[in-house]
Design a protein around this motif. Structure first.
Motif, PDB file in Angstrom:
ATOM      1  N   LYS A  28       0.902  -1.274   0.032  1.00 54.43           N
ATOM      2  CA  LYS A  28       0.015   0.005  -0.112  1.00 54.43           C
ATOM      3  C   LYS A  28       0.914   1.247  -0.013  1.00 54.43           C
ATOM      4  CE  LYS A  28      -4.325  -1.501   1.836  1.00 54.43           C
ATOM      5  NZ  LYS A  28      -5.513  -1.202   2.749  1.00 54.43           N
ATOM      6  N   GLY A  29       2.097   1.061   0.490  1.00 53.09           N
ATOM      7  CA  GLY A  29       2.927   2.395   0.495  1.00 53.09           C
ATOM      8  C   GLY A  29       3.328   2.940  -1.104  1.00 53.09           C
ATOM      9  N   GLY A  30       3.402   1.793  -1.872  1.00 51.91           N
ATOM     10  CA  GLY A  30       3.667   2.367  -3.287  1.00 51.91           C
ATOM     11  C   GLY A  30       5.257   2.007  -3.410  1.00 51.91           C
ATOM     12  N   TRP A  31       5.606   2.643  -4.596  1.00 55.76           N
ATOM     13  CA  TRP A  31       7.080   2.259  -5.267  1.00 55.76           C
ATOM     14  C   TRP A  31       7.929   3.598  -4.860  1.00 55.76           C
ATOM     15  CZ3 TRP A  31       9.160  -2.048  -7.297  1.00 55.76           C
ATOM     16  CH2 TRP A  31       8.197  -3.186  -7.521  1.00 55.76           C
ATOM     17  N   LEU A  32       9.376   3.228  -4.340  1.00 56.48           N
ATOM     18  CA  LEU A  32      10.331   4.463  -4.385  1.00 56.48           C
ATOM     19  C   LEU A  32      11.418   4.091  -5.526  1.00 56.48           C
ATOM     20  CD1 LEU A  32      10.445   4.497  -0.567  1.00 56.48           C
ATOM     21  CD2 LEU A  32       9.043   6.049  -1.831  1.00 56.48           C
ATOM     22  N   ASN A  33      12.054   5.054  -5.939  1.00 56.38           N
ATOM     23  CA  ASN A  33      13.088   5.156  -6.784  1.00 56.38           C
ATOM     24  C   ASN A  33      12.791   4.499  -7.853  1.00 56.38           C
ATOM     25  OD1 ASN A  33      14.984   5.911  -4.851  1.00 56.38           O
ATOM     26  ND2 ASN A  33      15.938   4.083  -4.225  1.00 56.38           N
ATOM     27  N   THR A  34      11.640   4.854  -8.540  1.00 55.37           N
ATOM     28  CA  THR A  34      11.050   4.360  -9.733  1.00 55.37           C
ATOM     29  C   THR A  34      10.716   5.647 -10.936  1.00 55.37           C
ATOM     30  OG1 THR A  34       8.994   3.891  -9.072  1.00 55.37           O
ATOM     31  CG2 THR A  34      10.637   2.186  -9.032  1.00 55.37           C
ATOM     32  N   GLY A  35      10.876   6.857 -10.254  1.00 56.12           N
ATOM     33  CA  GLY A  35      10.247   7.988 -10.955  1.00 56.12           C
ATOM     34  C   GLY A  35       8.660   8.071 -10.842  1.00 56.12           C
ATOM     35  N   GLY A  36       7.920   7.426  -9.953  1.00 54.75           N
ATOM     36  CA  GLY A  36       6.610   7.411  -9.787  1.00 54.75           C
ATOM     37  C   GLY A  36       5.951   6.108 -10.513  1.00 54.75           C
ATOM     38  N   THR A  37       6.764   5.373 -11.137  1.00 56.53           N
ATOM     39  CA  THR A  37       6.152   4.260 -11.741  1.00 56.53           C
ATOM     40  C   THR A  37       5.961   3.035 -10.869  1.00 56.53           C
ATOM     41  OG1 THR A  37       7.244   4.961 -13.918  1.00 56.53           O
ATOM     42  CG2 THR A  37       6.422   2.569 -13.707  1.00 56.53           C
ATOM     43  N   SER A  38       4.705   2.313 -10.969  1.00 53.86           N
ATOM     44  CA  SER A  38       4.395   1.093 -10.330  1.00 53.86           C
ATOM     45  C   SER A  38       4.910  -0.040 -11.267  1.00 53.86           C
ATOM     46  CB  SER A  38       3.377   0.984  -9.790  1.00 53.86           C
ATOM     47  OG  SER A  38       2.974   2.027  -8.991  1.00 53.86           O
ATOM     48  N   TYR A  39       5.397  -1.138 -10.708  1.00 53.53           N
ATOM     49  CA  TYR A  39       5.840  -2.217 -11.237  1.00 53.53           C
ATOM     50  C   TYR A  39       5.045  -3.612 -11.078  1.00 53.53           C
ATOM     51  CZ  TYR A  39       9.371   0.348 -13.791  1.00 53.53           C
ATOM     52  OH  TYR A  39       9.960   1.217 -14.507  1.00 53.53           O
ATOM     53  N   THR A  40       4.928  -4.528 -12.042  1.00 51.64           N
ATOM     54  CA  THR A  40       4.462  -5.784 -11.723  1.00 51.64           C
ATOM     55  C   THR A  40       5.400  -6.818 -11.983  1.00 51.64           C
ATOM     56  OG1 THR A  40       3.399  -6.062 -13.995  1.00 51.64           O
ATOM     57  CG2 THR A  40       1.965  -5.072 -12.116  1.00 51.64           C
ATOM     58  N   LEU A  41       5.381  -7.882 -11.526  1.00 51.84           N
ATOM     59  CA  LEU A  41       6.398  -8.850 -11.973  1.00 51.84           C
ATOM     60  C   LEU A  41       6.434  -9.233 -13.738  1.00 51.84           C
ATOM     61  CD1 LEU A  41       6.273 -11.734  -9.188  1.00 51.84           C
ATOM     62  CD2 LEU A  41       8.053  -9.998  -9.890  1.00 51.84           C
ATOM     63  N   ALA A  42       5.183  -9.051 -14.160  1.00 48.67           N
ATOM     64  CA  ALA A  42       5.181  -9.006 -15.511  1.00 48.67           C
ATOM     65  C   ALA A  42       5.961  -8.080 -16.490  1.00 48.67           C
ATOM     66  CB  ALA A  42       3.693  -9.053 -16.162  1.00 48.67           C
ATOM     67  N   ASP A  43       6.067  -6.857 -15.713  1.00 48.98           N
ATOM     68  CA  ASP A  43       6.922  -5.812 -16.288  1.00 48.98           C
ATOM     69  C   ASP A  43       8.292  -6.127 -16.164  1.00 48.98           C
ATOM     70  OD1 ASP A  43       4.611  -4.300 -16.603  1.00 48.98           O
ATOM     71  OD2 ASP A  43       4.899  -3.321 -14.442  1.00 48.98           O
ATOM     72  N   LEU A  44       8.567  -7.011 -15.256  1.00 48.13           N
ATOM     73  CA  LEU A  44      10.010  -7.574 -15.088  1.00 48.13           C
ATOM     74  C   LEU A  44      10.565  -8.804 -15.877  1.00 48.13           C
ATOM     75  CD1 LEU A  44      10.392  -6.324 -11.561  1.00 48.13           C
ATOM     76  CD2 LEU A  44      11.071  -5.081 -13.281  1.00 48.13           C
ATOM     77  N   ARG A  45       9.513  -9.347 -16.542  1.00 48.05           N
ATOM     78  CA  ARG A  45       9.866 -10.652 -17.175  1.00 48.05           C
ATOM     79  C   ARG A  45      10.951 -10.563 -18.245  1.00 48.05           C
ATOM     80  NH1 ARG A  45       6.905 -12.708 -14.595  1.00 48.05           N
ATOM     81  NH2 ARG A  45       5.068 -13.423 -15.640  1.00 48.05           N
ATOM     82  N   GLY A  46      11.805 -11.351 -18.020  1.00 43.79           N
ATOM     83  CA  GLY A  46      13.285 -11.373 -18.928  1.00 43.79           C
ATOM     84  C   GLY A  46      14.404 -11.202 -17.911  1.00 43.79           C
ATOM     85  N   ARG A  47      14.038 -10.427 -16.693  1.00 40.16           N
ATOM     86  CA  ARG A  47      15.187 -10.078 -16.070  1.00 40.16           C
ATOM     87  C   ARG A  47      15.213 -10.995 -14.731  1.00 40.16           C
ATOM     88  NH1 ARG A  47      16.152  -4.650 -17.314  1.00 40.16           N
ATOM     89  NH2 ARG A  47      18.119  -4.948 -16.216  1.00 40.16           N
ATOM     90  N   ILE A  48      16.489 -10.980 -14.342  1.00 40.18           N
ATOM     91  CA  ILE A  48      16.471 -11.830 -13.032  1.00 40.18           C
ATOM     92  C   ILE A  48      16.127 -10.883 -11.795  1.00 40.18           C
ATOM     93  CG2 ILE A  48      18.291 -13.161 -11.566  1.00 40.18           C
ATOM     94  CD1 ILE A  48      19.792 -13.433 -14.178  1.00 40.18           C
ATOM     95  N   VAL A  49      15.289 -11.250 -11.000  1.00 40.93           N
ATOM     96  CA  VAL A  49      14.774 -10.542 -10.044  1.00 40.93           C
ATOM     97  C   VAL A  49      15.185 -10.826  -8.773  1.00 40.93           C
ATOM     98  CG1 VAL A  49      12.690  -9.485  -8.907  1.00 40.93           C
ATOM     99  CG2 VAL A  49      12.761  -9.625 -11.241  1.00 40.93           C
ATOM    100  N   ILE A  50      15.945 -10.004  -7.920  1.00 46.89           N
ATOM    101  CA  ILE A  50      16.082 -10.568  -6.408  1.00 46.89           C
ATOM    102  C   ILE A  50      15.226  -9.453  -5.397  1.00 46.89           C
ATOM    103  CG2 ILE A  50      17.839 -10.567  -4.654  1.00 46.89           C
ATOM    104  CD1 ILE A  50      19.829 -10.800  -7.075  1.00 46.89           C
ATOM    105  N   LEU A  51      14.340 -10.250  -4.633  1.00 47.79           N
ATOM    106  CA  LEU A  51      13.619  -9.434  -3.813  1.00 47.79           C
ATOM    107  C   LEU A  51      14.425  -9.471  -2.343  1.00 47.79           C
ATOM    108  CD1 LEU A  51      10.012 -10.939  -4.409  1.00 47.79           C
ATOM    109  CD2 LEU A  51      11.128  -8.951  -5.590  1.00 47.79           C
TER     110      LEU A  51
END
Length: 613
Positions: A28-51
């Motif tokens: 609910k707090g939203g995203w930081l360090n993205t210039g205001g853009t929100s992301y889903t995992l689908a947006d990151l498909r093709g990248r290795i994601v480390i949470l």
């Protein structure tokens, strides 16, 4: 006593790639360090994601941020690190505080602010910090709790790059990180302060990796010490914090992220390293010896007391000392176990001690993660004892005045001895300055609306408070009577694990990373330590052992409490041709709140490193 030989540790399960679809990222707090853009995992498909599941109060989480910096830079075109901020304290659920923390600790990747722990629950996380690796097709392939996993993750990233490059499922390019606009202030998240002999104030300007000398007004900059770039050299610091005046007028600096003590000479401007190697201390490393040959771990504050410099070693939950004459360091109190246990110094438990202040025969301690005020004093037998004045443990905190036995603090970082024998506490996450009077046993509030106060120093009849999140020093006149505030009590919002009474199987899941094996050259390569709060919760199973599993027996008369679990595993590179393989330590402490119910779980899995539990 059981004389039977202990059961051998089961062999690690064969490595397999678990095809578990990664849950969506929500907060609910939203995203930081993205210039205001929100992301889903689908947006990151093709990248290795480390949470990276972290919270900004947690020293282990800060260690992991530093561990990941090299990997983040080296694989910037294939890897996206996302910090999932999952708060423990009420203050950490404040979005503005998360924004501050992201800047304070130079987090250079997107951060999802998850104040209600929604994503934490979806990924079944049990500890801060926890790292989860997601492959370019959106599947979870690894989970690691604690510190020391950067080398294993780097190896896994290289494997995933090669595999998905060949499959055509790897997408290279710029990541979603957008740097925030810099803000111009003389100080940026200052940490600690000390009064110099000339009447000026020296401040650790932590985020800018400098010391700043201010005029007596606390505002005018006299000079800056350090280049301002993160580093470890005669002109560089890395997030310095604590400061203490030596009898000769020089200043000891806790150079926190360099894991070192430095000495600054105000007369000449020279800086020298007097303790630490620049490397972080790990279990099994020396705990005493020549100061420049012994590793330290995130020293957060320092104080001159009883002829030595005492060190709040936040990274390992201990107090250490540095003897300038002998040129040696050693552990003075604490076991490295995280919690609140009083008694002889060698048996006491701390939880991220972050503030020190000497007063006569007492050394006052702000023990931040237990939200407590504690002290060390001579025990009359040549040693020291640790006592608690305010605070009860890891999961109880708030803002409540009155009798010390009932009073509450919230993650204090600073403590200052006052002339009348009382103690001022920088109650950081309550944005308040509090006072404990040993003569009456009462806790009162001296001032509120201080933004994350982290230290305070006496200047004449005033007290100058470091308002870290307002990037300034604030001068207050010590009032005769405290400000009265409404009492507020909290428990961590982290849900308790429901377990059945009787036998509970504890399994710490650890798989040696690919290309490594357990290091058994010098005996068992694993260690497990279990205890509980209250101690009566455990009828059987308390204590140390070398197996990463344990049959615990819960007392049916105790309905809730906390299981404290500390695990360590050592692994080495499995290369027969290498006579001196690199070895690695993986370690994590868990404080697991449990509730004993009839239909609760009979097994408690905790992942140190592996694919699943």
């Amino acid at each position: 006593m059981n004389d039977a030989a202990p059961a051998p540790t089961p062999a690690p399960a064969p490595r397999r790639r678990a095809r578990v679809r990664a849950p969506e990222l929500i907060g609910k707090g939203g995203w930081l360090n993205t210039g205001g853009t929100s992301y889903t995992l689908a947006d990151l498909r093709g990248r290795i994601v480390i949470l990276d599941f972290w919270t900004f109060c947690c020293i282990n989480c800060l260690h992991v941020l530093d561990e990941l910096r090299e990997l983040e830079e080296k694989h910037r075109d294939t890897v996206v690190i996302i910090g999932v901020h999952s708060p423990k304290f009420v203050h950490e659920a404040d979005h503005a505080a998360v924004v501050d923390a992201v800047e304070r600790y130079e987090v250079h990747h997107p951060v999802l602010d998850d104040p209600e722990l929604a994503t934490w629950k979806q990924y079944a996380v049990r500890a801060w910090p926890t790292l989860v690796v997601i492959d370019p097709e959106g599947y979870v392939v690894a989970q690691h709790a604690g510190e020391g996993h950067a080398h294993a993750i780097a190896r896994l990233v290289e494997e995933l790059e090669a595999e998905h490059e060949a499959k055509g499922t790897l997408r290279r390019g710029d990541g979603p990180y957008v740097a925030p606009e810099p803000v111009a202030t003389d100080l940026r998240f200052p940490g600690k302060a000390v009064l110099l002999a000339n009447g000026n104030l020296l401040v650790s300007d932590s985020t800018r990796h400098q010391l700043v000398e201010l005029a007596p007004d606390g505002e005018s900059v006299v000079r800056r010490i350090g280049s301002g770039e993160r580093g470890f050299g005669p002109d560089a610091f890395s997030e310095p914090q604590g400061l203490a005046l030596l009898p000769d007028g020089r200043v000891v600096v806790a150079d926190t992220v360099n894991h070192a003590l430095r000495v600054f000479d105000p007369a000449t401007g020279a800086v020298e390293t007097v303790a630490g190697t620049g490397r972080q201390w790990w279990q099994g490393s020396p705990t005493s010896g020549p100061a420049l040959e012994v590793d330290l771990s995130s020293p957060w504050d320092v104080a001159w007391w009883q002829g030595r410099v005492w060190i709040a070693m936040a990274g390992v939950h201990q107090l250490w000392t540095w003897d300038p004459e002998a040129g040696t360091v050693r552990v003075a109190a604490g076991t490295t176990n995280e919690g609140l246990v009083d008694g002889p110094a060698a048996e006491a438990w701390f939880a991220q001690p972050s503030g020190l202040s000497a007063a006569g025969d007492r050394l006052w301690i702000a023990d931040s993660e237990t939200s407590s005020l504690r002290y060390a004093e001579p025990d009359g037998e040549g040693g020291y004892a640790i006592r608690s004045a305010v605070g009860t443990g890891l999961f109880d905190f708030g803002h409540r005045d009155g009798d010390a036995a009932q009073a509450l603090l919230q993650h204090p970082l600073g403590v200052t001895a006052l002339p009348d024998g009382s103690v001022a506490v920088c109650d950081t996450y309550n944005h308040a300055l509090r006072r404990f009077d040993p003569a009456t046993g009462q806790v009162t509030t001296l001032a509120t609306d201080l933004r994350e106060p982290s230290d305070a120093v006496l200047v004449g009849e005033d007290i100058v408070v470091v308002e870290s999140a307002r990037h300034r020093l604030t001068r207050l006149r010590l009032p005769e009577e405290a400000v009265r505030v409404d009492a507020v009590a909290h428990r961590t919002q982290r849900a308790a694990t429901e377990v059945a009474p009787g036998t509970l199987r504890l399994d710490v899941v650890f798989q040696a990373p690919a290309g490594q094996k357990l290091d058994t050259r010098y005996g068992p390569s694993t260690r497990l330590l279990v205890s509980s709060t209250p101690p009566e919760l455990l009828a059987e199973g308390e204590g140390p052992g070398s197996d990463l599993f344990r049959e615990l027996v819960l007392n049916p008369e105790v309905t809730e409490g906390v299981l404290h679990v500390s695990a360590m595993a050592a692994s080495c590179d499995d290369d027969p041709a290498n006579e001196y393989p690199a070895c690695h330590v993986h370690q994590q402490d868990w404080g697991v709140p449990v509730r004993v119910v009839a239909d609760g779980a009979v097994r408690l899995p905790l992942v140190l490193a592996g694919l699943d539990a």
